[in-house]
Design an enzyme around this catalytic site. Structure first.
Site, PDB file in Angstrom:
ATOM      1  N   PRO A 197       0.786  -1.139   0.000  1.00  0.00           N
ATOM      2  CA  PRO A 197       0.078   0.026  -0.059  1.00  0.00           C
ATOM      3  C   PRO A 197       0.738   1.338  -0.011  1.00  0.00           C
ATOM      4  O   PRO A 197       0.415   2.101  -0.735  1.00  0.00           O
ATOM      5  CB  PRO A 197      -0.719  -0.193   1.046  1.00  0.00           C
ATOM      6  CG  PRO A 197      -0.719  -1.551   1.786  1.00  0.00           C
ATOM      7  CD  PRO A 197       0.217  -2.088   1.189  1.00  0.00           C
ATOM      8  N   LYS A 198       1.904   1.489   0.852  1.00  0.00           N
ATOM      9  CA  LYS A 198       2.563   2.596   1.033  1.00  0.00           C
ATOM     10  C   LYS A 198       3.721   2.693  -0.386  1.00  0.00           C
ATOM     11  O   LYS A 198       3.389   4.012  -0.810  1.00  0.00           O
ATOM     12  CB  LYS A 198       3.621   2.575   2.119  1.00  0.00           C
ATOM     13  CG  LYS A 198       4.283   3.878   2.481  1.00  0.00           C
ATOM     14  CD  LYS A 198       5.539   3.828   1.709  1.00  0.00           C
ATOM     15  CE  LYS A 198       6.225   5.213   1.926  1.00  0.00           C
ATOM     16  NZ  LYS A 198       7.672   5.246   1.144  1.00  0.00           N
ATOM     17  N   VAL A 199       4.084   1.609  -0.852  1.00  0.00           N
ATOM     18  CA  VAL A 199       4.857   1.856  -1.959  1.00  0.00           C
ATOM     19  C   VAL A 199       4.128   2.116  -3.330  1.00  0.00           C
ATOM     20  O   VAL A 199       4.407   3.327  -4.128  1.00  0.00           O
ATOM     21  CB  VAL A 199       5.723   0.642  -2.478  1.00  0.00           C
ATOM     22  CG1 VAL A 199       6.598   0.894  -3.532  1.00  0.00           C
ATOM     23  CG2 VAL A 199       6.854   0.531  -1.178  1.00  0.00           C
ATOM     24  N   CYS A 202       3.347   5.781  -3.130  1.00  0.00           N
ATOM     25  CA  CYS A 202       4.514   6.752  -3.666  1.00  0.00           C
ATOM     26  C   CYS A 202       4.594   6.580  -5.275  1.00  0.00           C
ATOM     27  O   CYS A 202       4.932   7.644  -5.738  1.00  0.00           O
ATOM     28  CB  CYS A 202       5.808   6.127  -3.224  1.00  0.00           C
ATOM     29  SG  CYS A 202       5.861   6.640  -1.144  1.00  0.00           S
TER      30      CYS A 202
END
Length: 265
Positions: A197-199, A202
């Site tokens: 989710p975070k990558v 980004c």
DNA sequence: TCCCAGGACAGCA
DNA sequence: TGCTGTCATGGG
């Protein structure tokens, strides 16, 4: 100096803010200037009075790359009307969200996971070998041991799998542009090894300029606990609450908040 | 020596 | 679906 140089005011452009705010890794700080590489291109940035000079050989490319057709004075004015933004915008007043190459962004942020920025930069430098950012086919020609030797750690297998998938055309980097953001995020996570989710957020923010995302890393989790006075460990919940607060300005807001928290605690 | 970093993943309930 | 332990590496 050539007539290709891009000259902009330093009012909404601070070289250090733009490059050191964690969105990009292929740059070097020199005594008198910064040098930056992206794909097979390069530029030099330095201050001259109250102007920023960007020496380059592709004016159109770098005008888009540095998002120079977006009015960040207006962006900051809108952000300052939103909660908890005033201090962060004042500190990172010269931040701009770059328009980076999607593939380079995908690979770079797979490397970024659970890693620190000095080390991320070194791993990417070694993979680029003082030349252009490798294509998917070039990256796919290496095995796990190569990426391990580059210092990628346990992300070695992610890089092998993802570069192979993209090299053989099983993942369409361009179709992301046509997808709704939530759908694009799920597609990235589901398809690409090393992308969670975070990558994914980004990649969507820095590679596709999607502003309705909110990458939640350790620093943003700290910002959240500051704001709401609770230690929340559910990053999915943090993400949705922050997007609820910042809406279509989420991508911008996130970057100012991240930079301020990382530098000033 | 220890903790942490722009977290993802498999295993498990 | 939601939680937990594990995963290399090196900066501070």
């Amino acid at each position: 100096m050539t007539n290709n140089d891009i000259i902009v005011s330093n009012k909404d452009f601070n070289i250090e803010h733009v490059l050191e705010c964690g969105q990009v890794f292929r740059f070097v700080k020199k005594d008198t200037h910064y040098s930056l590489r992206t794909l097979d291109r390069e530029c030099i940035l330095y201050n001259r009075g109250d102007e920023i000079v960007i020496e380059n050989e592709d004016r159109e490319y770098f005008t888009n790359y540095f998002d120079l057709n977006t009015d960040y004075g207006e962006i900051k004015r809108l952000l300052k009307d939103l909660p908890f933004m005033s201090e962060a915008v004042d500190y990172g007043y010269g931040i701009r969200i770059l328009n980076q190459d999607p593939f380079e962004t995908i690979i770079s942020f797979i490397i970024s996971a659970n890693n620190n920025i000095p080390r991320i930069k070194k791993i990417i430098e070694r993979i680029c070998n003082n030349s252009a950012f490798p294509s998917a086919k070039e990256l796919a020609s290496h095995d796990k041991e190569y990426y391990s030797a580059m210092g990628a750690g346990y992300r070695d297998s992610y890089l092998v799998k993802t570069s192979n998938l993209i090299a053989k055309g099983s993942f369409d980097v361009d179709i992301i542009r046509t997808m709704p953001t939530d759908e694009a995020a799920k597609y990235l996570c589901k398809s690409l090894s090393g992308v969670g989710p975070k990558v994914a957020d980004c990649i969507l923010l820095f590679g596709y300029h999607k502003m309705d995302v909110f990458p939640v890393d350790t620093w943003i989790a700290k910002v959240y606990s500051d704001i709401y006075k609770i230690n929340e460990s559910n990053r999915s919940l943090i993400r949705s609450k922050l997007i609820e607060t910042y809406g279509d300005m989420s991508g911008y807001a996130q970057q100012y908040l991240f930079y301020n928290k990382r530098d000033n605690g």
